[in-house]
Every structure is written in structure tokens, then in C-alpha cells.
Design a protein around this motif. Structure first.
Motif, PDB file in Angstrom:
ATOM      1  N   GLY A 190       0.672  -1.103  -0.068  1.00  0.00           N
ATOM      2  CA  GLY A 190       0.083  -0.023  -0.037  1.00  0.00           C
ATOM      3  C   GLY A 190       0.883   1.118  -0.054  1.00  0.00           C
ATOM      4  O   GLY A 190       2.171   1.383   0.122  1.00  0.00           O
ATOM      5  N   GLN A 210      -8.014  10.190  -5.550  1.00  0.00           N
ATOM      6  CA  GLN A 210      -8.132   9.188  -7.022  1.00  0.00           C
ATOM      7  C   GLN A 210      -6.653   8.649  -6.994  1.00  0.00           C
ATOM      8  O   GLN A 210      -5.711   9.371  -6.514  1.00  0.00           O
ATOM      9  CB  GLN A 210      -8.636  10.053  -8.300  1.00  0.00           C
ATOM     10  N   TYR A 211      -6.620   7.558  -7.935  1.00  0.00           N
ATOM     11  CA  TYR A 211      -5.391   7.056  -8.197  1.00  0.00           C
ATOM     12  C   TYR A 211      -5.609   5.943  -9.298  1.00  0.00           C
ATOM     13  O   TYR A 211      -6.590   5.925  -9.866  1.00  0.00           O
ATOM     14  CB  TYR A 211      -4.776   6.198  -6.988  1.00  0.00           C
ATOM     15  N   ASP A 221     -11.904   6.848  -7.889  1.00  0.00           N
ATOM     16  CA  ASP A 221     -12.205   7.355  -6.261  1.00  0.00           C
ATOM     17  C   ASP A 221     -11.775   6.155  -5.460  1.00  0.00           C
ATOM     18  O   ASP A 221     -12.162   4.956  -5.549  1.00  0.00           O
ATOM     19  CB  ASP A 221     -13.591   7.699  -6.265  1.00  0.00           C
ATOM     20  N   VAL A 222     -11.017   6.678  -4.636  1.00  0.00           N
ATOM     21  CA  VAL A 222     -10.453   5.531  -3.681  1.00  0.00           C
ATOM     22  C   VAL A 222     -10.908   6.049  -2.020  1.00  0.00           C
ATOM     23  O   VAL A 222     -11.035   5.150  -1.204  1.00  0.00           O
ATOM     24  CB  VAL A 222      -8.934   5.319  -3.516  1.00  0.00           C
ATOM     25  N   TYR A 223     -11.302   7.465  -1.874  1.00  0.00           N
ATOM     26  CA  TYR A 223     -11.482   8.038  -0.568  1.00  0.00           C
ATOM     27  C   TYR A 223     -12.238   9.342  -0.659  1.00  0.00           C
ATOM     28  O   TYR A 223     -11.911  10.178  -1.773  1.00  0.00           O
ATOM     29  CB  TYR A 223     -10.363   8.136   0.206  1.00  0.00           C
ATOM     30  N   VAL A 232      -3.721   3.724   0.807  1.00  0.00           N
ATOM     31  CA  VAL A 232      -4.341   3.029  -0.318  1.00  0.00           C
ATOM     32  C   VAL A 232      -3.971   1.778  -0.512  1.00  0.00           C
ATOM     33  O   VAL A 232      -2.463   1.554  -0.540  1.00  0.00           O
ATOM     34  CB  VAL A 232      -4.011   3.779  -1.677  1.00  0.00           C
ATOM     35  N   ILE A 235      -1.933  -2.178  -3.545  1.00  0.00           N
ATOM     36  CA  ILE A 235      -0.958  -1.649  -4.403  1.00  0.00           C
ATOM     37  C   ILE A 235       0.256  -2.858  -4.902  1.00  0.00           C
ATOM     38  O   ILE A 235       0.466  -3.416  -4.083  1.00  0.00           O
ATOM     39  CB  ILE A 235      -0.216  -0.479  -3.724  1.00  0.00           C
ATOM     40  N   TYR A 241       2.273   4.461  -9.438  1.00  0.00           N
ATOM     41  CA  TYR A 241       1.133   4.929  -9.530  1.00  0.00           C
ATOM     42  C   TYR A 241       0.740   6.330  -9.149  1.00  0.00           C
ATOM     43  O   TYR A 241       1.781   7.054  -8.746  1.00  0.00           O
ATOM     44  CB  TYR A 241       0.121   4.186  -8.047  1.00  0.00           C
ATOM     45  N   PHE A 243      -1.348   9.682  -8.014  1.00  0.00           N
ATOM     46  CA  PHE A 243      -2.444  10.060  -7.157  1.00  0.00           C
ATOM     47  C   PHE A 243      -2.619  11.542  -7.530  1.00  0.00           C
ATOM     48  O   PHE A 243      -1.852  12.428  -7.758  1.00  0.00           O
ATOM     49  CB  PHE A 243      -1.984   9.774  -5.581  1.00  0.00           C
TER      50      PHE A 243
END
Length: 438
Positions: A190, A210-211, A221-223, A232, A235, A241, A243
Motif C-alpha cells: 500500500g 483518486q489513483y 475514487d479511493v477515498y 491506499v 498496491i 501509481y 495520485f
């Protein structure tokens, strides 16, 4: 002479190497300047496109709304006109019919008068009878002008003032987004993302993170929430990645512009539970363990000793089942198959009721009992290494901090030998317990 020449050569070589390093640093700075310039130009071009598209859409929508309102008002005029003209048309027909009757009567009267003789007055008698049957004193009532509609349009010019004041203040151009990503910290499997606001006048209500895998696919969207950091998970190691984060101002519905995207990666091996243990079912990434209804028991350990001092290990309770006094989660030096609990030597753990055990002994301090959603974190750092009392080696002391639900327990864990990495484990006697490790 040779020594002097050698010294000059050495000095020359050092100068050449210094010049090479200097050139490399300058080239890196030129590259940084190019990226900065490119970011300004690209973001300016994108902002122009967004502004032009927005105002084009706005003009189209306004034109459509104005046209629709005009059509509605014209239809209203048509309806009032038609409804108001209808009784006038009926009155006109009645009057025109009376005029026609009067014309016909005049013609008959003039003919009767001109045709009168001394003894033949039949035509005059017939005309007189006919005139008696027509009510020559009955006139239809024609409405006065004040009693019939007089259409007009009431148009409030203040609308232009309101629209003008809204338009002149509609939209803003910012040189920087109000929030930026502050830090990316790699975690096993992560990345911890931290962000902060950079616009002092901006009052954030919620953040949106977002990622995506770098330059592939779409951002996800992740949060969404009010916190300024988020781990996150899921991973893949050694993969870049991207962000980005934005915010929604207090009392507003729209999101702010996105922050400058940042690239992060994790080189740390993801934490995984050991596969093939009959009493537990694992997720596809093997970071979630579910105690099933198998009769098999014991401690489920990590696949490898992937926890190191200086890191934070987190267990999140995703679901709970019935409790047992031997149930626990924690860290240990070694795997010991056949044991039914982590409440033993060379291990620190927390039971489901919040009791903390160090080398099998229960501490006085206690943490809150586990509930669904509880997060229990372990942090360790080496304190000192010193001689033991039995003269057989050194003591390895670790400062351990265990936290849960805003409470924490801090203690020193003494081991008889140095240990660089640790296993983690869990033991649950009853089915239904589900725990995520990261």
C-alpha cells in the motif's frame, strides 16, 4: 617534478569531475525548468479549453431557456387574444345580421312606399306587418374599451442587472489548486497518501482522492471524507501509481480543481497470511483472513517475517464472531505450529477483549474490546542492546506501542537475541472473525 605533475593531474581530474557533476546538476535543473514550463503551458491550454467549453455550453443553455420562455409568453398572448376576440366575433355577427335585416327592411319599405296607389296598398300593409315583427329598438350591447383586454408585456429590467452581476463574477481562475499532495509513504502492499490545503482562504468540507496505475486507465475514487491522509491498499509492488486530490468548499456542491498528480510506488513486500490453513479462508490477495466453521484451530501466521522495526502494522477487524479468552492478534519472533494462541513467549498480542499480553503475561493496561471496524496498530523501535543477567548473551529491547480506538499501550519488549524481522498472526476459536492486515 614528477610529483608536482602528478599533483596537477590529480587536481585537473578533480576539476573535470567537479565540472561533470556541475553540468549534470545544471542539466537536471534545466529538465526541472522544462517540466515546470510544460506544466504551466499544458494547464493553461487545458484551462482555456475548459473555460471556452463551459461558456459555450452556458450560452447555449441560456439561449435555449430564453427561447423557451419567449415561446411560452407568445403562446400565452395567443391564448388571451383568442379567448378575448371570441365574444367580440359573436357580437359582430349579431350586429352584421341586424344590419342585413335593416337593409332588407329599408329596401322593402322604399319599394312599398313607391308602389302605393289609391286602391292597392297591399305591399304597404305587408311591409308594416313585417316591420312590427322586427325589434327595431333592440340594440346589442358593445363592450367599452375599458372592459375588453388590452394586452401588454411586463418585463423586469432588473433581471439584466442580476444576470450581469452574476456573469461578471461567474468563474475564477486559480494559479494553484487549493489542495496539494504533501507526502507519499510506501507501505507493505500500500501507499499512505497525505495532503494539505495551500489556499488559506479555502475552507474545505470534504476531500476526494483518486489513483490509477501510471498512465494507464482512468483515475478511480479511493477515498472521500474529511481526513487529510489515507492508506491506499492493494498496491502492486514496484509499479508506479499516480495520485491526485481535490476538495469541496464549505457549503458548496462542486469540487475544486485537481491537485498536481504525484507518482508513488511501494517496494515493500505486501503482508500476506499463510495459505493452506484449514481453519481460515483467505482473500485473493491473501491479506484478509476469515475464520471459517472448520473444526481445525490454532494460530494463523504470516507467510513470511515481513514486519520490521520502524514500520506500522495494522490489523483491521472487518467482522466479529463469538469471543474466546485465547483469541488474539499480534507479532511474534517465530512460527510455532500446534499452538492455539499467541499468548506465549516471544510474542506480543492483544486479545479480543482488549487485554495486552507480552511473552504470555497479561499487562495491567488494557485496550478497548474489538468491534467491527476496529483498527489495532503495532509500532516498534529498537531501544538498546545490553548484557543479560545470565551471562549467556545480550538482551534485545524493543519499544512497542499498540494503539486502538484513540487509546494506546507503550511498553518495552525484551528478547534474548537480536531480531530484524517478525511474523504476525491471529487466532480465533469461533467462526465469523474477519481481519485485514496492512
Amino acid at each position: 617534478m614528477e610529483l608536482e605533475t602528478e599533483a596537477l593531474l590529480q587536481e585537473a581530474r578533480e576539476s573535470i569531475e567537479a565540472a561533470r557533476l556541475y553540468r549534470r546538476e545544471l542539466q537536471q535543473r534545466l529538465k526541472g525548468l522544462h517540466l515546470a514550463r510544460q506544466q504551466i503551458k499544458d494547464s493553461a491550454a487545458l484551462t482555456r479549453d475548459v473555460l471556452e467549453q463551459h461558456f459555450s455550453d452556458l450560452k447555449g443553455t441560456l439561449r435555449k431557456l430564453l427561447d423557451e420562455r419567449l415561446v411560452s409568453l407568445l403562446q400565452e398572448v395567443d391564448a388571451i387574444e383568442e379567448e378575448s376576440i371570441k365574444p367580440l366575433d359573436e357580437c359582430q355577427k349579431l350586429i352584421e345580421h341586424g344590419v342585413g335585416t335593416a337593409d332588407e327592411l329599408l329596401r322593402d319599405g322604399e319599394s312599398a312606399i313607391h308602389g302605393v296607389t289609391g286602391e292597392n296598398n297591399n305591399k304597404l300593409c305587408n311591409f308594416t306587418k313585417k316591420a312590427l315583427h322586427i325589434q327595431l329598438d333592440s340594440l346589442p350591447e358593445v363592450p367599452s374599451l375599458v372592459d375588453v383586454p388590452c394586452l401588454s408585456a411586463q418585463l423586469d429590467d432588473s433581471l439584466l442587472t442580476v444576470v450581469r452581476s452574476q456573469i461578471v463574477s461567474h468563474g475564477t481562475v486559480a494559479s494553484r489548486p487549493p489542495v496539494q499532495i504533501e507526502e507519499l509513504i510506501e507501505k507493505p502492499g500500500g501507499i499512505l497518501v497525505r495532503w494539505c490545503k495551500v489556499d488559506e482562504d479555502f475552507i474545505p468540507q470534504h476531500y476526494r482522492l483518486q489513483y490509477r496505475k501510471s498512465n494507464t486507465g482512468h483515475f478511480e475514487d479511493v477515498y472521500v471524507g474529511s481526513d487529510t491522509e489515507f492508506i491506499v491498499l492493494h498496491i502492486d509492488p514496484n509499479i508506479d501509481y499516480q495520485f491526485r486530490v481535490c476538495a469541496r468548499g464549505d457549503g458548496r456542491q462542486e469540487w475544486s480543481p485537481w491537485s498536481v498528480s504525484q507518482i508513488g510506488r511501494s517496494t515493500l513486500v505486501p503482508h500476506e497470511w499463510t495459505t493452506g490453513f484449514e481453519g481460515y479462508s483467505l482473500s485473493s490477495r491473501r491479506n484478509i483472513a476469515l475464520r471459517n466453521d472448520s473444526q481445525a484451530g490454532g494460530v494463523l501466521y504470516s507467510k513470511a517475517p515481513t514486519y520490521y522495526c520502524g514500520q506500522t502494522l495494522t490489523f483491521r477487524i472487518e467482522a466479529v464472531g463469538q469471543t474466546d479468552k485465547k483469541d488474539s492478534i499480534g507479532i511474534c519472533v517465530e512460527q510455532r505450529n500446534g499452538r492455539d494462541s499467541l499468548q506465549r513467549d516471544k510474542a506480543v498480542c492483544v486479545s479480543t477483549n482488549g487485554a495486552v499480553f507480552v511473552n504470555g503475561k497479561e499487562m495491567t493496561n488494557q485496550l478497548p474490546a474489538f468491534t467491527s471496524g476496529s483498527a489495532v496498530t503495532f509500532d516498534m523501535e529498537a531501544v538498546t542492546i545490553g548484557p543479560s543477567n545470565n551471562n549467556e548473551g545480550g538482551n534485545f529491547k524493543l519499544r512497542v506501542t499498540i494503539s486502538s480506538n484513540n487509546r494506546e499501550v507503550v511498553f518495552d519488549w525484551v528478547l534474548d537475541q537480536c531480531c530484524g524481522s517478525f511474523y504476525f498472526g491471529c487466532s480465533f476459536s469461533c467462526p465469523g472473525w474477519k481481519v485485514l492486515v496492512f
